[in-house]
Design an enzyme around this catalytic site. Structure first.
Site, mmCIF file in Angstrom:
data_model
loop_
_atom_site.group_PDB
_atom_site.id
_atom_site.type_symbol
_atom_site.label_atom_id
_atom_site.label_comp_id
_atom_site.label_asym_id
_atom_site.label_seq_id
_atom_site.Cartn_x
_atom_site.Cartn_y
_atom_site.Cartn_z
ATOM 1 C CD GLU A 12 -7.105 -5.042 3.774
ATOM 2 O OE1 GLU A 12 -6.628 -5.720 4.883
ATOM 3 O OE2 GLU A 12 -6.647 -4.939 2.406
ATOM 4 C CG ASP A 62 -1.547 -1.231 1.581
ATOM 5 O OD1 ASP A 62 -1.471 -2.229 0.885
ATOM 6 O OD2 ASP A 62 -2.197 -1.407 2.635
#
Ligand code: FRU
Length: 515
Positions: free
Chosen positions: A216, A34
């Site tokens: 998420e 990420d």
């Protein structure tokens, strides 16, 4: 995050596809996932990211760091916030603390404050839980110290993570707002703070739309609709894994209203589940309809109020198995996002950030009839990315198809095709080259595309991946590809009738990462 079988690439796989992308950020010789703490400060874009400083598979999660003045030339910096014996450092965000609310800096010289998830290790006081912690930098983001009072927000949950913090100034006053997830409850939880250290619960959003997998990396930001400052809507981004429309990881969004405490999605952003409880994922709003755009979040403090997002160009379905070495995984191109009226509703449109001066085009075509025989376009070039911009009237053709990164004997290619009967744009990488490293990699993804006055408008970036922006970026499809070496052919053809190529420009883009 899900762990799949992991391995380092062997020499055969490297020979098959060890090319680094040109425009997309990759770490020199480590793993990344990420994007974290995207922030612009004093002329530099900072890209922090989930990084394993010691290997090219997921683990030892720390924040890696790269900087750029243009979102295209990146310089890798030392690891910014490292894991230690207490914690892994999971995803989060950074704010510029302009008013020195935290006391970490001064009003003249504000600190950058990172709000990240501490994934606590066994044997520590908070073992088994995830909670939110702070780190700060007083040298414009280059070095970081963890706050001694961590964690600053704990709720005894094992899946409470990915805080995105922003400054809210509105009818409800002025404060810091955090959106984070209770991942396994498919919920975004909202908190407020005056000093980034003390947090007060506000509200919860979700479950909604795609809610099978974990939620998420959320984000929440305002945008004017069609540039109208009197018509501002809020966009809630929720990444889901699994549960994406293309399978595995992906990013959905909602358009709605935020009153300083609670986000309410507009009815036209919400899809009601069917009687059997399932949700038609094709009716949900997606940042990207492809397989490889995940954990996308936006920059804070970007110049001129621009909203710029970056996603991780990967999918947890096969993330740890990509056949590259010594690095593994990269970021998407940065995308500037806006809200525009699309079919009468406010929807995100996305525009990739590309080099401004890309020199003479490799080919320009205008008003060319397309048939079965196809038009050969300039080959992609090793050492550059390819940009294809096209306006096509499908006419009587059933499909119009680009064959990208095609093998010289025609045996393999990535196919981007528009089906005029079903009005679907499909990105097909089933025969794109090396797909065998993971059983879930070979795939074809489709997105519904509405023509504008009969015209299909495409902007396609080919760079060890294909990112296709259709109809001004209201539909995006992004997939990684690993073509076999020498597969550089490009062709456009119409099938089942005649189409008109109104305009086409092919360019080679050359930008290299600086490590
Ligand atoms: C998303 C994610 C986040 C987590 C991080 C761990 O890809 O699973 O929820 O913070 O990755 O690396």
């Amino acid at each position: 995050m899900t762990e799949t079988t992991t391995h380092r690439s062997g020499p055969d796989e490297e020979a098959a596809s060890a090319m680094r992308p040109i425009l997309h950020y990759t770490a020199k010789d480590t793993w990344l996932n990420d994007p974290n703490g995207l922030v612009w400060y004093q002329g530099l874009y900072h890209l922090f990211y989930q990084n394993n400083p010691f290997d090219n598979v997921w683990g030892n999660m720390s924040w890696g760091h790269a900087t750029s003045s243009d979102l295209l030339h990146w310089t890798e910096q030392p690891v910014a916030i490292a894991c230690d014996e207490q914690e892994d450092v999971f995803s989060g965000s950074i704010v510029v603390d302009h008013g020195n609310t935290s006391g970490f800096g001064t009003t003249e010289d504000p600190a950058l404050v990172a709000i990240y998830t501490s994934a606590f290790k066994e044997g520590t006081a908070y073992q088994g839980t995830q909670a939110q912690s702070l780190a700060f930098s007083t040298d414009a983001g280059m070095t970081w110290s963890k706050y001694a009072g961590n964690p600053v927000l704990a709720r005894g949950s094992a899946h409470f993570r990915d805080p995105k913090v922003f400054r809210y100034e509105g009818s409800a006053g002025s404060c810091w707002i955090m959106v984070a997830v209770e991942a396994q409850h498919q919920q975004v939880v909202l908190y407020r703070s005056d000093n980034l250290k003390d947090w007060e619960y506000l509200s919860t959003f979700g479950p909604a739309n795609s809610s099978e997998g974990e939620w998420e990396c959320p984000d929440l930001f305002p945008l004017p609709v069609d540039g109208d400052p009197d018509n501002v809507k809020w966009v809630m981004v929720v990444n889901v894994n699994p549960g994406s429309v293309a399978g595995g990881s992906g990013g959905q969004y909602f358009v709605g209203h935020f009153d300083g405490a609670q986000f309410t999605a507009d009815r036209d952003s919400l899809v009601s589940p069917a009687a059997d409880g399932t949700t038609d994922l094709r009716r949900c709003l997606w940042l990207d309809w492809g397989r490889d755009y995940y954990a996308a979040v936006s920059f804070s403090n970007a110049p001129e109020n621009r909203r710029i997002m970056i996603g991780w160009m990967n999918n947890w379905d096969y993330a740890n198995s990509l056949p590259t070495s010594p690095w593994r995984s990269g970021m998407s191109l940065a995308r500037e996002v806006e809200l525009a009226t699309v079919d009468g509703l406010p929807r995100l449109v996305q525009r990739p950030v590309l080099p401004l001066d890309s020199g003479e085009p490799a080919r320009v075509l205008q008003d060319v009839e397309l048939h079965d025989s196809g038009v050969q376009l300039p080959d992609a070039m090793d050492g550059s990315a390819q940009l294809i911009e096209a306006e096509i009237l499908p006419g009587t053709a059933r499909t119009v198809a680009f064959r990208l990164l095609a093998a010289s004997d025609g045996s393999a290619a990535t196919v981007l095709s528009f089906d005029a009967v079903t009005s679907q744009l499909t990105l097909d990488r089933r025969n794109s080259g090396n797909t065998s490293f993971h059983e879930k990699f070979a795939s074809a993804e489709s997105a519904p595309v509405k023509l504008d006055d009969g015209v299909l408008r495409l902007r396609v970036i080919v760079d060890q991946s294909v990112e296709a922006f259709a109809q001004g970026g209201s539909v995006v499809l992004s997939d990684l590809v690993f073509p076999l070496s020498g597969s550089l052919g490009t062709e456009l053809r119409a099938e089942g009738g005649t189409a008109m190529l109104r305009k086409l420009v092919v360019r080679n883009l050359e930008v290299t990462d600086v490590h």
